[in-house]
Scaffold this motif. Structure first.
Motif, PDB file in Angstrom:
ATOM      1  N   MET A 119      18.176  35.928  64.038  1.00 11.72           N
ATOM      2  CA  MET A 119      19.294  36.861  63.798  1.00 11.72           C
ATOM      3  C   MET A 119      19.319  37.978  64.829  1.00 11.72           C
ATOM      4  O   MET A 119      20.391  38.357  65.334  1.00 11.72           O
ATOM      5  CB  MET A 119      19.215  37.430  62.377  1.00 11.72           C
ATOM      6  CG  MET A 119      19.563  36.412  61.307  1.00 11.72           C
ATOM      7  SD  MET A 119      19.781  37.140  59.649  1.00 11.72           S
ATOM      8  CE  MET A 119      18.080  37.242  59.096  1.00 11.72           C
TER       9      MET A 119
ATOM     10  N   GLN B 246      20.510  36.626  68.219  1.00 11.30           N
ATOM     11  CA  GLN B 246      21.947  36.337  68.189  1.00 11.30           C
ATOM     12  C   GLN B 246      22.756  37.631  68.212  1.00 11.30           C
ATOM     13  O   GLN B 246      23.801  37.722  68.876  1.00 11.30           O
ATOM     14  CB  GLN B 246      22.285  35.513  66.942  1.00 11.30           C
ATOM     15  CG  GLN B 246      21.733  34.084  67.034  1.00 11.30           C
ATOM     16  CD  GLN B 246      21.854  33.309  65.731  1.00 11.30           C
ATOM     17  OE1 GLN B 246      21.993  33.880  64.667  1.00 11.30           O
ATOM     18  NE2 GLN B 246      21.779  31.996  65.835  1.00 11.30           N
ATOM     19  N   GLN B 247      22.264  38.644  67.508  1.00 16.69           N
ATOM     20  CA  GLN B 247      22.973  39.921  67.505  1.00 16.69           C
ATOM     21  C   GLN B 247      22.932  40.562  68.890  1.00 16.69           C
ATOM     22  O   GLN B 247      23.924  41.122  69.365  1.00 16.69           O
ATOM     23  CB  GLN B 247      22.322  40.832  66.460  1.00 16.69           C
ATOM     24  CG  GLN B 247      23.066  42.114  66.209  1.00 16.69           C
ATOM     25  CD  GLN B 247      22.558  42.791  64.951  1.00 16.69           C
ATOM     26  OE1 GLN B 247      22.748  42.317  63.828  1.00 16.69           O
ATOM     27  NE2 GLN B 247      21.888  43.906  65.125  1.00 16.69           N
ATOM     28  N   ARG B 248      21.789  40.443  69.548  1.00 11.55           N
ATOM     29  CA  ARG B 248      21.658  41.028  70.893  1.00 11.55           C
ATOM     30  C   ARG B 248      22.553  40.335  71.910  1.00 11.55           C
ATOM     31  O   ARG B 248      23.212  40.981  72.716  1.00 11.55           O
ATOM     32  CB  ARG B 248      20.203  40.934  71.329  1.00 11.55           C
ATOM     33  CG  ARG B 248      19.997  41.334  72.772  1.00 11.55           C
ATOM     34  CD  ARG B 248      18.533  41.457  73.083  1.00 11.55           C
ATOM     35  NE  ARG B 248      18.307  41.651  74.502  1.00 11.55           N
ATOM     36  CZ  ARG B 248      17.150  41.999  75.032  1.00 11.55           C
ATOM     37  NH1 ARG B 248      16.109  42.187  74.249  1.00 11.55           N
ATOM     38  NH2 ARG B 248      17.021  42.148  76.321  1.00 11.55           N
TER      39      ARG B 248
ATOM     40  N   GLN C  36      25.042  38.218  71.148  1.00 13.27           N
ATOM     41  CA  GLN C  36      26.360  37.891  70.568  1.00 13.27           C
ATOM     42  C   GLN C  36      26.705  36.417  70.803  1.00 13.27           C
ATOM     43  O   GLN C  36      27.864  36.054  70.995  1.00 13.27           O
ATOM     44  CB  GLN C  36      27.458  38.811  71.101  1.00 13.27           C
ATOM     45  CG  GLN C  36      27.367  40.219  70.531  1.00 13.27           C
ATOM     46  CD  GLN C  36      27.648  40.238  69.016  1.00 13.27           C
ATOM     47  OE1 GLN C  36      28.728  39.866  68.564  1.00 13.27           O
ATOM     48  NE2 GLN C  36      26.656  40.659  68.233  1.00 13.27           N
ATOM     49  N   ARG C  37      25.642  35.588  70.774  1.00 13.20           N
ATOM     50  CA  ARG C  37      25.853  34.137  70.861  1.00 13.20           C
ATOM     51  C   ARG C  37      25.395  33.506  69.557  1.00 13.20           C
ATOM     52  O   ARG C  37      24.228  33.649  69.170  1.00 13.20           O
ATOM     53  CB  ARG C  37      25.052  33.541  72.024  1.00 13.20           C
ATOM     54  CG  ARG C  37      25.490  34.061  73.387  1.00 13.20           C
ATOM     55  CD  ARG C  37      24.969  33.188  74.537  1.00 13.20           C
ATOM     56  NE  ARG C  37      23.535  33.090  74.602  1.00 13.20           N
ATOM     57  CZ  ARG C  37      22.747  33.736  75.468  1.00 13.20           C
ATOM     58  NH1 ARG C  37      23.275  34.563  76.368  1.00 13.20           N
ATOM     59  NH2 ARG C  37      21.444  33.567  75.453  1.00 13.20           N
TER      60      ARG C  37
ATOM     61  N   TYR D 274      15.486  44.869  69.734  1.00 10.16           N
ATOM     62  CA  TYR D 274      16.381  45.061  68.584  1.00 10.16           C
ATOM     63  C   TYR D 274      15.562  44.965  67.313  1.00 10.16           C
ATOM     64  O   TYR D 274      14.696  44.091  67.193  1.00 10.16           O
ATOM     65  CB  TYR D 274      17.454  43.975  68.567  1.00 10.16           C
ATOM     66  CG  TYR D 274      18.676  44.297  69.385  1.00 10.16           C
ATOM     67  CD1 TYR D 274      18.564  44.824  70.666  1.00 10.16           C
ATOM     68  CD2 TYR D 274      19.951  44.082  68.871  1.00 10.16           C
ATOM     69  CE1 TYR D 274      19.694  45.114  71.412  1.00 10.16           C
ATOM     70  CE2 TYR D 274      21.088  44.366  69.618  1.00 10.16           C
ATOM     71  CZ  TYR D 274      20.947  44.886  70.886  1.00 10.16           C
ATOM     72  OH  TYR D 274      22.058  45.156  71.616  1.00 10.16           O
TER      73      TYR D 274
ATOM     74  N   ALA E 268      28.311  36.561  64.632  1.00  7.62           N
ATOM     75  CA  ALA E 268      27.504  35.807  65.593  1.00  7.62           C
ATOM     76  C   ALA E 268      26.109  35.588  65.017  1.00  7.62           C
ATOM     77  O   ALA E 268      25.092  35.937  65.621  1.00  7.62           O
ATOM     78  CB  ALA E 268      27.428  36.503  66.958  1.00  7.62           C
TER      79      ALA E 268
END
Lengths: 191, 191
Positions: free
Chosen positions: A85, A88-90, A92-93, B3, B73
């Motif tokens: 997670m 993906q957040q970092r 944005q994929r 993050y 995402a």
């Protein structure tokens, strides 16, 4: 009233003592970091004995994760799922190894201190990784602690490899087992 | 920089038009709500064609979930996993059907518009539910849309039932299929 917000965090100690700028070129370097995270998580009392990290094509950290099930009362907050997670957040994929047009961005690797449980196994199918590096085996987790790994497809490695995810096991297995053994002796929660 | 924060939300429309106070006594009532959520999610463009809800022993809603993969995402943000995380956060129980001393609190039910994928299957093993109610089958999802359900244990129902989770399928299957079919015709993203 309906709840509509979920907030999950890593413990504050992740911001100290982890070199997020350096490359981790070898498989053994990547798994060593995951095991170090698992060790620090039990030393800090911030969750169960599991750590993971996602690495980009440059062998640098995209994200790290540790087990946060008990602190957040959240059975989804395993080390691997937290790492997915956060990566993906970092980036944005939604598939970590594909860009916005669906083109490969280069190999994405997950290193984990122990074999993924049934939940993290399924999450691994969708996260968009190319390589899965594992320290301890499921039988280590189940023999050294009271954790349960859950039901998997009989040929779980083959099912991942059929989807293009290469699996490498037993990397620093003894070091990963040492952390599990120590947690098992502590008699901590096993969620 | 690492993050360390994950924030996931349900769409704002969940606060309108859902009666969170009334009981949903029959299995069919529970699955009808899950399917209604799946329909509203595609009508609003707020995610994929999947809805779910967790119900307490009084047959009232503990949480709802819809697919939020593309908006966030986040490949973890499936309907079932959102519902589990939100119910656990509300009750502060890491196993939804056990209290702080590990005593059963009465049956907890998940209703879902479609059979859980491999990831939600694993999450279901740990979430602490007693009953799993399903609308459409995996073959409906895969034939009516481009979504993939992923690898499961051969006897996935038996593995859940061995852990005390009763599975009921084909509840309002046609209504669930209708939403999937409409999404398939829209040609929306299939993450």
């Amino acid at each position: 009233m309906l709840y509509a917000q979920i907030h999950l965090t890593l413990p504050a100690w992740v911001h100290e003592g982890i070199d997020a700028a350096r490359p981790y070129p070898r498989d053994a370097d990547k798994v060593a970091l995951a095991i170090e995270l698992s060790r620090r998580n039990i030393d800090a009392g911030s969750g169960g004995p599991f750590g993971a990290a996602v690495f980009g094509p440059d062998d640098r950290i995209l994200s790290i994760g540790v087990n946060r099930v008990m602190p957040h009362a959240c059975s989804l907050a395993h080390a691997e799922t937290m790492a997915y997670m956060l990566a993906q957040q970092r980036t944005q994929r939604v598939r970590l190894n594909l860009d916005e047009e669906g083109r490969p961005v280069g190999p994405i690797t997950l290193a984990t201190s122990s074999q993924p449980c049934c939940q993290c196994y399924g999450a691994t199918v969708w996260a968009g990784i190319d390589r899965l590096l594992i320290g301890a085996r499921s039988e280590d987790v189940e023999s050294l602690t009271d954790f349960d790994e859950g039901p998997l497809p009989l040929d779980w490695v083959g099912a991942l490899e059929a989807r293009g995810i290469v699996v490498a096991r037993d990397i620093h297995r003894d070091a990963a087992r040492d952390v599990l053994r120590r947690y098992g002796e502590l008699d901590g929660p096993t969620y």
